[in-house]
Design a protein around this motif. Structure first.
Motif, mmCIF file in Angstrom:
data_model
loop_
_atom_site.group_PDB
_atom_site.id
_atom_site.type_symbol
_atom_site.label_atom_id
_atom_site.label_comp_id
_atom_site.label_asym_id
_atom_site.label_seq_id
_atom_site.Cartn_x
_atom_site.Cartn_y
_atom_site.Cartn_z
ATOM 1 N N LEU A 24 0.838 -1.309 -0.035
ATOM 2 C CA LEU A 24 -0.040 0.008 0.018
ATOM 3 C C LEU A 24 0.966 1.170 -0.022
ATOM 4 C CD1 LEU A 24 -2.908 -0.641 2.472
ATOM 5 C CD2 LEU A 24 -3.070 -0.395 -0.053
ATOM 6 N N ARG A 25 0.794 2.299 -0.906
ATOM 7 C CA ARG A 25 1.337 3.516 -0.870
ATOM 8 C C ARG A 25 0.283 4.557 -0.683
ATOM 9 N NH1 ARG A 25 6.212 1.251 -0.997
ATOM 10 N NH2 ARG A 25 6.953 0.629 -2.911
ATOM 11 N N SER A 26 0.797 5.794 -0.132
ATOM 12 C CA SER A 26 0.068 7.088 0.131
ATOM 13 C C SER A 26 0.547 8.197 -0.219
ATOM 14 C CB SER A 26 -0.291 7.037 1.811
ATOM 15 O OG SER A 26 1.171 7.195 2.270
ATOM 16 N N SER A 46 -0.276 14.147 0.989
ATOM 17 C CA SER A 46 -1.560 14.733 1.855
ATOM 18 C C SER A 46 -2.690 14.536 0.707
ATOM 19 C CB SER A 46 -1.265 16.210 2.338
ATOM 20 O OG SER A 46 -1.289 16.959 1.112
ATOM 21 N N GLU A 47 -3.778 14.533 1.246
ATOM 22 C CA GLU A 47 -4.900 14.663 0.376
ATOM 23 C C GLU A 47 -5.851 15.531 1.150
ATOM 24 O OE1 GLU A 47 -6.592 10.624 -0.268
ATOM 25 O OE2 GLU A 47 -4.562 9.978 -0.715
#
Ligand SMILES: Cc1cc2nc3c(=O)[nH]c(=O)nc-3n(C[C@H](O)[C@H](O)[C@H](O)COP(=O)(O)O)c2cc1C
Ligand code: SF4
Ligand code: SF4
Length: 309
Positions: free
Chosen positions: A297-299, A302-303
């Motif tokens: 899993l990557r992120s 910021s969102e």
């Protein structure tokens, strides 16, 4: 007045066949240079609202139901139109997500070559990428064998070895007041060790730059190119390669080093690289010699939803 690129500095010519035009207005709706208007049920060229002159995007030709409008210029002509593949052949979200989730950066390859037909398929797919205003100002260098990749990487190391002063303690101390703390940290903790490992490992016979991949594609621009364009094309090529069963890896550590100065110019000229450009990216391809069992899993950093309150 026309948008300059390395391939064309003129506006394109619009030709309308009033016999074929049914006045539907579809071309008017999609022309964002505002060159067209329906007058008395027929489309006509209107020049007063045109922003740049016809940019040759071809949208009007592609949407016209009767073939009444033709664009010539800025490298585009009617012969560039082709029949769309059926909708049910497009990848759906699950298929696309599976392709994305299964991808890993691959740096271990079998000895199998990447066949010329496969290279052509990758390029065919990558040419569909949105690349700024047409005609695309993205250039591609094809390094199509393991041996050529090794020679290229060895040349690059020879070039880096001559530039080692760029990561020396005295030079970084000199530059720090000009380029600030973040750049200083980046050079000390990333660029310098990378320089050293590339050059030293190559001297030991290990290609840690292009990993002896059987194929590398270098996407770069020209003095006119939007810096994002080569990156968008490289990404499309990478996923095309994945869809063909290849392992891929983007390589960011070559392009920035071959842009400035006399030695960089010589290096580019020797390897058929036509221009210096703000952004560019190498992608390597090859049949993978490794097989990952899990995804990771990557992120995003910021969102954040925009908030006007
Ligand atoms: C713009 C860009 C430049 C990269 N440059 C290199 C590189 O020079 N050498 C390398 O081994 N990997 C390079 N990578 C691959 C990253 O290291 C890799 O994407 C990251 O480790 C995450 O692994 P994953 O792609 O398998 O998710 C690059 C990736 C990107 C997007
Ligand atoms: S090619 Fe693009 S800019 Fe030119 S008339 Fe057609 S839609 Fe407008
Ligand atoms: S899309 Fe074709 S038929 Fe419709 S207005 Fe434009 S030129 Fe005429």
């Amino acid at each position: 007045m026309a948008i300059p690129t390395s391939r064309s500095k003129e506006k394109a010519e619009i030709t309308i066949d009033p016999q074929k035009c049914i006045g539907c207005g579809d071309c008017v709706a999609v022309c964002k240079d505002f060159n067209l208007a329906v007058i008395n049920n027929k489309v006509q060229i209107v020049t007063q609202n045109s922003v740049f002159g016809c940019v040759g995007c071809g949208h009007c030709m592609a949407i016209c139901p009767t073939g009444a409008i033709e664009i010539n210029g800025r490298t585009l002509s009617k012969t560039d139109l082709f029949n769309l593949p059926p909708k049910n052949l497009s990848a759906n979200y699950e298929q696309l997500l599976a392709l994305y989730q299964r991808r890993r950066s691959i740096r271990e390859f079998t000895d199998k070559i990447v066949e010329p037909e496969t290279i052509e398929k990758i390029l065919l797919a990558a040419r569909t990428a949105p690349m700024g205003l047409p005609p695309s100002d993205v250039n591609v260098l094809v390094i199509d064998s393991k041996e050529k990749n090794r020679m290229f990487a060895a040349d690059y190391c020879g070039y880096l070895a001559k530039m080692r002063w760029m990561v020396s303690t005295w030079f970084l101390a000199l530059m720090r007041p000009f380029w600030g703390k973040n750049n200083d940290e980046m050079f000390k903790n990333f660029v310098r060790p990378l320089f050293n490992v590339y050059v030293d490992e190559m001297a030991r016979g290990n290609n840690w730059i292009t990993y002896d991949a059987p194929l590398a594609l270098y996407f770069y621009g020209s003095p006119f190119t939007d810096p994002a364009d080569p990156i968008v094309a490289a990404t499309a090529a990478m996923y095309a390669g994945e869809s063909l069963g290849l392992g891929t890896c983007m390589l960011g550590a070559i392009h920035p080093m071959i842009q400035n100065g006399k030695n960089a110019k010589k290096f580019r000229e020797k390897h058929g690289i036509k221009f210096a450009s703000r952004e560019g990216l190498f992608v390597i391809f090859g049949y993978p010699a490794v097989d990952y069992k899990k995804g990771i899993l990557r992120s995003f950093a910021s969102e954040t939803k925009i908030n006007f309150n």
